[in-house]
Write an enzyme that holds these catalytic residues in place. Structure first.
Site, mmCIF file in Angstrom:
data_model
loop_
_atom_site.group_PDB
_atom_site.id
_atom_site.type_symbol
_atom_site.label_atom_id
_atom_site.label_comp_id
_atom_site.label_asym_id
_atom_site.label_seq_id
_atom_site.Cartn_x
_atom_site.Cartn_y
_atom_site.Cartn_z
ATOM 1 N N GLU A 140 0.849 -1.194 0.000
ATOM 2 C CA GLU A 140 0.000 0.000 0.000
ATOM 3 C C GLU A 140 0.883 1.242 0.000
ATOM 4 O O GLU A 140 1.763 1.384 0.853
ATOM 5 C CB GLU A 140 -0.903 0.030 1.236
ATOM 6 C CG GLU A 140 -2.026 -0.984 1.211
ATOM 7 C CD GLU A 140 -3.250 -0.534 0.410
ATOM 8 O OE1 GLU A 140 -3.244 0.603 -0.108
ATOM 9 O OE2 GLU A 140 -4.201 -1.344 0.312
ATOM 10 N N HIS A 178 -3.578 -3.040 -8.288
ATOM 11 C CA HIS A 178 -4.873 -3.571 -7.874
ATOM 12 C C HIS A 178 -5.893 -3.459 -9.015
ATOM 13 O O HIS A 178 -6.685 -4.368 -9.250
ATOM 14 C CB HIS A 178 -5.358 -2.799 -6.632
ATOM 15 C CG HIS A 178 -6.358 -3.550 -5.818
ATOM 16 N ND1 HIS A 178 -6.992 -2.999 -4.734
ATOM 17 C CD2 HIS A 178 -6.847 -4.815 -5.937
ATOM 18 C CE1 HIS A 178 -7.819 -3.909 -4.218
ATOM 19 N NE2 HIS A 178 -7.742 -5.000 -4.920
ATOM 20 N N ASP A 188 -6.887 1.580 -8.335
ATOM 21 C CA ASP A 188 -5.597 1.941 -7.739
ATOM 22 C C ASP A 188 -4.497 0.973 -8.184
ATOM 23 O O ASP A 188 -4.805 -0.183 -8.506
ATOM 24 C CB ASP A 188 -5.701 1.965 -6.199
ATOM 25 C CG ASP A 188 -6.002 0.592 -5.599
ATOM 26 O OD1 ASP A 188 -6.979 -0.050 -6.029
ATOM 27 O OD2 ASP A 188 -5.251 0.157 -4.700
HETATM 28 ZN ZN LIG Z 1 -6.209 -1.484 -3.562
#
Ligand SMILES: [Zn+2]
Length: 270
Positions: A140, A178, A188
């Site tokens: 992330e 993603h 994203d």
């Molecule tokens: Zn994501």
């Protein structure tokens, strides 16, 4: 300040400060350790307890190793700060996590052992593979989805990716976003993500359309599928491809330029 305090005061300050920094997530760190211990206990089970074993005595093989990740999935957090993301990933009710969180200043949080299964991919598909949580590492990037990614952050990301590629022998093609693995559901990392720079460093591929002549029979949709996209919904697949490879184009149609790009990409991803 008396003699005792003069010598012990700095020590007390250090102890208090270190206590403060570890305190915030001390309770959830205990949850992490407890869960890891329960998995370790499960692995130590001897003989293996399952419903299929019919033979006695139990015979264990001598030839095995740990399962390893073979794909890296990159996300943006769509949150305002790393603190917010760390909090999200330590609240059981959110049920989401990733192995790494990379803050705007380049700080790397390694939140989950690489050999354990994170909850970051959700319903997803890449090539023929499903349940990508089981086979991937989730990273992330702290970013709200509309801002640029900071150079410090990308620098740290490249270092983490280099480590993962070496440690698990992950092929260059297996570094994806993603949005790539969940067309129509996820967007994203955003169109500002520097995929070309990543490809230059050996993480994912990029195209070269100079002098490319696309054969008439070339099927662009089939090429998308060969690259890895789930083309069950064509428009969604095209959108995910554009987010990654042609970020300035927000349409969901394949142009002549896209046919060239896909013709170049398909040779690298097949
Ligand atoms: Zn994501």
């Amino acid at each position: 300040m008396n003699k005792f305090l003069r010598y012990t005061f700095p020590l007390i300050v250090v102890v208090l400060m270190s206590g403060c920094t570890s305190h915030k997530y001390a309770a959830t760190n205990r949850v992490y350790k407890k869960q890891v211990r329960s998995f370790a206990k499960l692995l130590r089970t001897y003989p293996i307890k399952d419903s299929f074993a019919t033979a006695t005595p139990w015979v264990g093989t001598t030839n095995f190793s740990m399962r390893r990740p073979s794909l890296v999935v990159i996300h943006h957090t769509a949150q305002k700060s790393c603190d917010e993301t760390l909090r999200t990933f330590t609240l059981p009710r959110t049920a989401v996590s990733s192995h790494y969180v990379i803050c705007r200043d380049g700080t790397v949080h390694h939140m989950l052992h690489d050999l354990l299964r994170g909850h970051h991919a959700g319903v997803s598909k890449w090539g023929g593979a499903t349940d990508l949580n089981s086979s991937s590492i989730g990273i992330e990037i702290d970013n709200d989805g509309s801002e640029p990614f900071s150079p410090d952050q990308i620098g740290s990301l490249l270092r983490v990716l280099g480590y993962l590629k070496r440690a698990f022998n992950i092929p260059q093609a297996n570094f994806v976003g993603h949005a790539d693995i969940a067309p129509g559901r996820k967007v994203d990392p955003s169109r500002r993500f520097p995929w070309q720079e990543l490809a230059r460093n050996g993480f994912g591929h990029w195209y070269d359309t100079v002098g490319v002549k696309v054969p008439e029979h070339f099927n662009a949709l089939q090429a998308l599928r060969i690259v890895g996209y789930n083309t069950a919904n064509e428009k969604n697949a095209i959108q995910s491809y554009k987010i990654h490879f042609v970020p300035q184009d927000t349409t969901k149609v394949i142009s002549e330029a896209d046919r060239k790009i896909l013709y170049s990409l398909v040779g690298k991803y097949q």
